[in-house]
Write a protein that holds these residues in place. Structure first.
Motif, PDB file in Angstrom:
ATOM      1  N   GLY A 132       0.773  -1.229   0.000  1.00  0.00           N
ATOM      2  CA  GLY A 132       0.000   0.000   0.000  1.00  0.00           C
ATOM      3  C   GLY A 132       0.811   1.288   0.000  1.00  0.00           C
ATOM      4  N   ILE A 133       2.121   1.195   0.091  1.00  0.00           N
ATOM      5  CA  ILE A 133       2.962   2.391   0.063  1.00  0.00           C
ATOM      6  C   ILE A 133       3.312   2.684  -1.388  1.00  0.00           C
ATOM      7  CG2 ILE A 133       5.088   3.465   0.855  1.00  0.00           C
ATOM      8  CD1 ILE A 133       5.060   1.418   3.189  1.00  0.00           C
ATOM      9  N   THR A 134       3.118   3.917  -1.813  1.00  0.00           N
ATOM     10  CA  THR A 134       3.287   4.272  -3.214  1.00  0.00           C
ATOM     11  C   THR A 134       4.740   4.305  -3.657  1.00  0.00           C
ATOM     12  OG1 THR A 134       1.280   5.581  -3.030  1.00  0.00           O
ATOM     13  CG2 THR A 134       2.650   5.974  -4.958  1.00  0.00           C
ATOM     14  N   GLU A 135       5.603   4.969  -2.885  1.00  0.00           N
ATOM     15  CA  GLU A 135       7.011   5.098  -3.260  1.00  0.00           C
ATOM     16  C   GLU A 135       7.897   4.731  -2.078  1.00  0.00           C
ATOM     17  OE1 GLU A 135       7.474   9.121  -4.659  1.00  0.00           O
ATOM     18  OE2 GLU A 135       6.549   8.672  -6.587  1.00  0.00           O
ATOM     19  N   VAL A 136       8.862   3.845  -2.342  1.00  0.00           N
ATOM     20  CA  VAL A 136       9.733   3.328  -1.290  1.00  0.00           C
ATOM     21  C   VAL A 136      11.187   3.512  -1.699  1.00  0.00           C
ATOM     22  CG1 VAL A 136      10.393   1.270   0.024  1.00  0.00           C
ATOM     23  CG2 VAL A 136       8.002   1.588  -0.672  1.00  0.00           C
ATOM     24  N   LEU A 137      11.980   4.017  -0.777  1.00  0.00           N
ATOM     25  CA  LEU A 137      13.429   4.089  -0.930  1.00  0.00           C
ATOM     26  C   LEU A 137      14.020   3.026  -0.026  1.00  0.00           C
ATOM     27  CD1 LEU A 137      16.092   5.447  -1.839  1.00  0.00           C
ATOM     28  CD2 LEU A 137      15.823   7.000   0.118  1.00  0.00           C
ATOM     29  N   VAL A 138      14.868   2.166  -0.576  1.00  0.00           N
ATOM     30  CA  VAL A 138      15.509   1.103   0.204  1.00  0.00           C
ATOM     31  C   VAL A 138      16.948   1.516   0.467  1.00  0.00           C
ATOM     32  CG1 VAL A 138      16.194  -1.328   0.254  1.00  0.00           C
ATOM     33  CG2 VAL A 138      14.029  -0.664  -0.806  1.00  0.00           C
TER      34      VAL A 138
END
Length: 126
Positions: free
Chosen positions: A60-66
């Protein structure tokens, strides 16, 4: 509360997931299983199980930085590409970092997303 951006810091044993906007931060931790078995390849299964839990937490999270160590990010990226391709579409970047504090991680992620959103021509909902 559903937040638009998230940053994940991970190694092979734990992950810290921070969802955020301009005013709020929601923190979640995911830890790898500590059970030890004698079964051949159980380390790989345990790592896959851990990475699966991390992917589930990103739902459900639109944009993720790993973020994290190069080896942990490479292993996670490989897992996502092979087993969880839909999650791969949510991940907008991979950035190596050591062991930042929560505040340092949020500050770096905010800077990253401002640049990322500008380059893509999308408004930053922070």
């Amino acid at each position: 509360m559903s937040l638009f951006h998230a940053v994940v810091w991970l190694d092979h044993h734990q992950a810290q997931i921070l969802q955020f906007d301009a005013e709020h931060v929601e923190a979640q931790k995911v830890k790898a299983s500590s059970r030890h078995t004698r079964t051949h390849g159980s380390g790989v299964r345990t790592e896959h199980e851990f990475f699966g839990h991390v992917c589930d937490a990103l739902s459900g999270i639109t944009e993720v930085l790993v973020t994290g160590s190069n080896s942990a990010m490479a292993d996670f990226r490989h897992y996502v590409e092979k087993h969880r391709a839909p999650v791969g579409k949510q991940i907008v970047g991979y950035e190596p970092v050591d062991h930042p504090t929560e505040n340092q991680l949020i500050a770096e992620a905010r800077k990253y997303f401002v640049k990322y959103d500008r380059m893509n021509g999308t408004p930053t909902p922070m």
